[in-house]
Design a protein around this motif. Sequence first.
Motif, PDB file in Angstrom:
ATOM      1  N   GLY A  16      41.690  33.834  29.844  1.00 65.06           N
ATOM      2  CA  GLY A  16      41.907  33.832  31.276  1.00 65.06           C
ATOM      3  C   GLY A  16      40.666  33.914  32.148  1.00 65.06           C
ATOM      4  O   GLY A  16      40.768  34.030  33.369  1.00 65.06           O
ATOM      5  N   TRP A  17      39.481  33.868  31.556  1.00 65.46           N
ATOM      6  CA  TRP A  17      38.255  33.865  32.339  1.00 65.46           C
ATOM      7  C   TRP A  17      38.080  32.473  32.945  1.00 65.46           C
ATOM      8  O   TRP A  17      38.391  31.467  32.309  1.00 65.46           O
ATOM      9  CB  TRP A  17      37.064  34.203  31.453  1.00 65.46           C
ATOM     10  CG  TRP A  17      37.042  35.606  30.918  1.00 65.46           C
ATOM     11  CD1 TRP A  17      38.052  36.242  30.259  1.00 65.46           C
ATOM     12  CD2 TRP A  17      35.965  36.526  30.976  1.00 65.46           C
ATOM     13  NE1 TRP A  17      37.667  37.499  29.895  1.00 65.46           N
ATOM     14  CE2 TRP A  17      36.377  37.703  30.326  1.00 65.46           C
ATOM     15  CE3 TRP A  17      34.679  36.461  31.504  1.00 65.46           C
ATOM     16  CZ2 TRP A  17      35.550  38.819  30.201  1.00 65.46           C
ATOM     17  CZ3 TRP A  17      33.853  37.575  31.374  1.00 65.46           C
ATOM     18  CH2 TRP A  17      34.295  38.734  30.738  1.00 65.46           C
ATOM     19  N   THR A  18      37.568  32.427  34.157  1.00 66.00           N
ATOM     20  CA  THR A  18      37.371  31.147  34.828  1.00 66.00           C
ATOM     21  C   THR A  18      35.976  31.106  35.447  1.00 66.00           C
ATOM     22  O   THR A  18      35.310  32.127  35.559  1.00 66.00           O
ATOM     23  CB  THR A  18      38.405  30.937  35.944  1.00 66.00           C
ATOM     24  OG1 THR A  18      38.282  31.993  36.897  1.00 66.00           O
ATOM     25  CG2 THR A  18      39.818  30.900  35.393  1.00 66.00           C
ATOM     26  N   GLY A  19      35.565  29.930  35.847  1.00 68.63           N
ATOM     27  CA  GLY A  19      34.277  29.835  36.520  1.00 68.63           C
ATOM     28  C   GLY A  19      33.709  28.447  36.500  1.00 68.63           C
ATOM     29  O   GLY A  19      34.377  27.483  36.158  1.00 68.63           O
ATOM     30  N   ARG A  20      32.443  28.396  36.874  1.00 64.05           N
ATOM     31  CA  ARG A  20      31.723  27.120  36.900  1.00 64.05           C
ATOM     32  C   ARG A  20      31.024  26.938  35.573  1.00 64.05           C
ATOM     33  O   ARG A  20      30.299  27.807  35.101  1.00 64.05           O
ATOM     34  CB  ARG A  20      30.694  27.128  38.017  1.00 64.05           C
ATOM     35  CG  ARG A  20      31.320  27.165  39.379  1.00 64.05           C
ATOM     36  CD  ARG A  20      30.264  27.157  40.403  1.00 64.05           C
ATOM     37  NE  ARG A  20      29.322  28.247  40.111  1.00 64.05           N
ATOM     38  CZ  ARG A  20      28.493  28.756  40.973  1.00 64.05           C
ATOM     39  NH1 ARG A  20      28.442  28.291  42.175  1.00 64.05           N
ATOM     40  NH2 ARG A  20      27.689  29.735  40.646  1.00 64.05           N
ATOM     41  N   HIS A  30      35.948  37.174  34.904  1.00 66.50           N
ATOM     42  CA  HIS A  30      37.283  37.726  34.736  1.00 66.50           C
ATOM     43  C   HIS A  30      37.703  38.343  36.069  1.00 66.50           C
ATOM     44  O   HIS A  30      36.858  38.896  36.777  1.00 66.50           O
ATOM     45  CB  HIS A  30      37.289  38.780  33.628  1.00 66.50           C
ATOM     46  CG  HIS A  30      38.649  39.316  33.362  1.00 66.50           C
ATOM     47  ND1 HIS A  30      39.129  40.448  33.980  1.00 66.50           N
ATOM     48  CD2 HIS A  30      39.645  38.856  32.574  1.00 66.50           C
ATOM     49  CE1 HIS A  30      40.358  40.668  33.571  1.00 66.50           C
ATOM     50  NE2 HIS A  30      40.701  39.723  32.723  1.00 66.50           N
ATOM     51  N   PRO A  31      38.987  38.259  36.435  1.00 66.03           N
ATOM     52  CA  PRO A  31      39.424  38.837  37.708  1.00 66.03           C
ATOM     53  C   PRO A  31      39.093  40.327  37.860  1.00 66.03           C
ATOM     54  O   PRO A  31      38.959  40.829  38.970  1.00 66.03           O
ATOM     55  CB  PRO A  31      40.940  38.612  37.707  1.00 66.03           C
ATOM     56  CG  PRO A  31      41.154  37.463  36.785  1.00 66.03           C
ATOM     57  CD  PRO A  31      40.069  37.561  35.756  1.00 66.03           C
ATOM     58  N   LEU A  71      35.675  41.126  26.225  1.00 68.57           N
ATOM     59  CA  LEU A  71      37.066  41.534  26.389  1.00 68.57           C
ATOM     60  C   LEU A  71      37.171  43.029  26.673  1.00 68.57           C
ATOM     61  O   LEU A  71      37.983  43.456  27.493  1.00 68.57           O
ATOM     62  CB  LEU A  71      37.885  41.150  25.160  1.00 68.57           C
ATOM     63  CG  LEU A  71      38.024  39.653  24.899  1.00 68.57           C
ATOM     64  CD1 LEU A  71      38.803  39.407  23.611  1.00 68.57           C
ATOM     65  CD2 LEU A  71      38.655  38.927  26.072  1.00 68.57           C
ATOM     66  N   ALA A  72      36.338  43.821  26.026  1.00 71.39           N
ATOM     67  CA  ALA A  72      36.340  45.263  26.286  1.00 71.39           C
ATOM     68  C   ALA A  72      35.872  45.551  27.713  1.00 71.39           C
ATOM     69  O   ALA A  72      36.463  46.378  28.417  1.00 71.39           O
ATOM     70  CB  ALA A  72      35.449  45.983  25.280  1.00 71.39           C
ATOM     71  N   ALA A  73      34.836  44.866  28.173  1.00 73.63           N
ATOM     72  CA  ALA A  73      34.310  45.080  29.524  1.00 73.63           C
ATOM     73  C   ALA A  73      35.331  44.701  30.588  1.00 73.63           C
ATOM     74  O   ALA A  73      35.363  45.298  31.669  1.00 73.63           O
ATOM     75  CB  ALA A  73      33.022  44.283  29.723  1.00 73.63           C
ATOM     76  N   SER A  74      36.179  43.734  30.287  1.00 80.83           N
ATOM     77  CA  SER A  74      37.173  43.273  31.261  1.00 80.83           C
ATOM     78  C   SER A  74      38.484  44.048  31.154  1.00 80.83           C
ATOM     79  O   SER A  74      39.417  43.792  31.911  1.00 80.83           O
ATOM     80  CB  SER A  74      37.450  41.780  31.064  1.00 80.83           C
ATOM     81  OG  SER A  74      38.067  41.567  29.809  1.00 80.83           O
ATOM     82  N   GLY A  75      38.561  44.965  30.191  1.00 76.52           N
ATOM     83  CA  GLY A  75      39.790  45.729  30.005  1.00 76.52           C
ATOM     84  C   GLY A  75      40.845  45.001  29.213  1.00 76.52           C
ATOM     85  O   GLY A  75      41.988  45.430  29.153  1.00 76.52           O
ATOM     86  N   GLN A  76      40.472  43.896  28.586  1.00 75.56           N
ATOM     87  CA  GLN A  76      41.434  43.108  27.823  1.00 75.56           C
ATOM     88  C   GLN A  76      41.543  43.533  26.364  1.00 75.56           C
ATOM     89  O   GLN A  76      42.415  43.066  25.656  1.00 75.56           O
ATOM     90  CB  GLN A  76      41.054  41.626  27.885  1.00 75.56           C
ATOM     91  CG  GLN A  76      41.187  41.030  29.265  1.00 75.56           C
ATOM     92  CD  GLN A  76      40.754  39.601  29.278  1.00 75.56           C
ATOM     93  OE1 GLN A  76      39.567  39.310  29.314  1.00 75.56           O
ATOM     94  NE2 GLN A  76      41.719  38.689  29.252  1.00 75.56           N
ATOM     95  N   LYS A  81      45.859  50.305  21.294  1.00 80.45           N
ATOM     96  CA  LYS A  81      46.895  49.374  20.845  1.00 80.45           C
ATOM     97  C   LYS A  81      46.489  48.743  19.521  1.00 80.45           C
ATOM     98  O   LYS A  81      47.292  48.644  18.599  1.00 80.45           O
ATOM     99  CB  LYS A  81      47.119  48.290  21.891  1.00 80.45           C
ATOM    100  CG  LYS A  81      48.116  47.246  21.476  1.00 80.45           C
ATOM    101  CD  LYS A  81      48.210  46.135  22.494  1.00 80.45           C
ATOM    102  CE  LYS A  81      49.035  45.006  21.933  1.00 80.45           C
ATOM    103  NZ  LYS A  81      48.505  43.713  22.212  1.00 80.45           N
ATOM    104  N   ASP A  82      45.240  48.307  19.426  1.00 80.02           N
ATOM    105  CA  ASP A  82      44.778  47.676  18.193  1.00 80.02           C
ATOM    106  C   ASP A  82      44.824  48.666  17.032  1.00 80.02           C
ATOM    107  O   ASP A  82      45.193  48.313  15.926  1.00 80.02           O
ATOM    108  CB  ASP A  82      43.360  47.125  18.376  1.00 80.02           C
ATOM    109  CG  ASP A  82      43.312  45.998  19.391  1.00 80.02           C
ATOM    110  OD1 ASP A  82      44.342  45.332  19.609  1.00 80.02           O
ATOM    111  OD2 ASP A  82      42.234  45.787  19.971  1.00 80.02           O
ATOM    112  N   ARG A  83      44.471  49.920  17.286  1.00 80.98           N
ATOM    113  CA  ARG A  83      44.503  50.938  16.236  1.00 80.98           C
ATOM    114  C   ARG A  83      45.931  51.149  15.756  1.00 80.98           C
ATOM    115  O   ARG A  83      46.190  51.225  14.552  1.00 80.98           O
ATOM    116  CB  ARG A  83      43.912  52.251  16.748  1.00 80.98           C
ATOM    117  CG  ARG A  83      43.730  53.264  15.623  1.00 80.98           C
ATOM    118  CD  ARG A  83      43.370  54.656  16.124  1.00 80.98           C
ATOM    119  NE  ARG A  83      44.610  55.368  16.364  1.00 80.98           N
ATOM    120  CZ  ARG A  83      45.023  55.834  17.526  1.00 80.98           C
ATOM    121  NH1 ARG A  83      44.298  55.669  18.607  1.00 80.98           N
ATOM    122  NH2 ARG A  83      46.162  56.454  17.657  1.00 80.98           N
TER     123      ARG A  83
END
Length: 115
Positions: A16-20, A30-31, A71-76, A81-83
């Motif tokens: 879900g990351w977007t950009g140029r 990321h939003p 993904l960790a920095a964006s909270g994704q 949950k993974d544990r």
Amino acid sequence: MMHNRYDVAEALETAGWTGRRRGRLGLLRHPGGASWGAATASLDSVLQCPGGETVVFADFIPAPVVIAACLAASGQLDPGKDRVELEERSAWLGCLERAGVDNWQGYDVAREYRG
């Protein structure tokens, strides 16, 4: 194993990351405020965290590590949950082993796949 930054860009866009992008690379956001960028497929890339921290990934850092950090920095990436999922899979594997899965005809083939 993935090592180039094209793999990172593709994984982040899937998440879900977007950009140029210039070609297959560029700056993705990321939003939640994290951003990641790379100029070339084989050089360093940079992650800007929402809190202002900057992480530089040298060219030898594998793509899965860069992806996980982004993904960790964006909270994704939810370690809790993974544990839990890993603990559930481990419990299931324990049940299979106690039930005699090692007597299954394909057991040796599965172990070869695992390496």
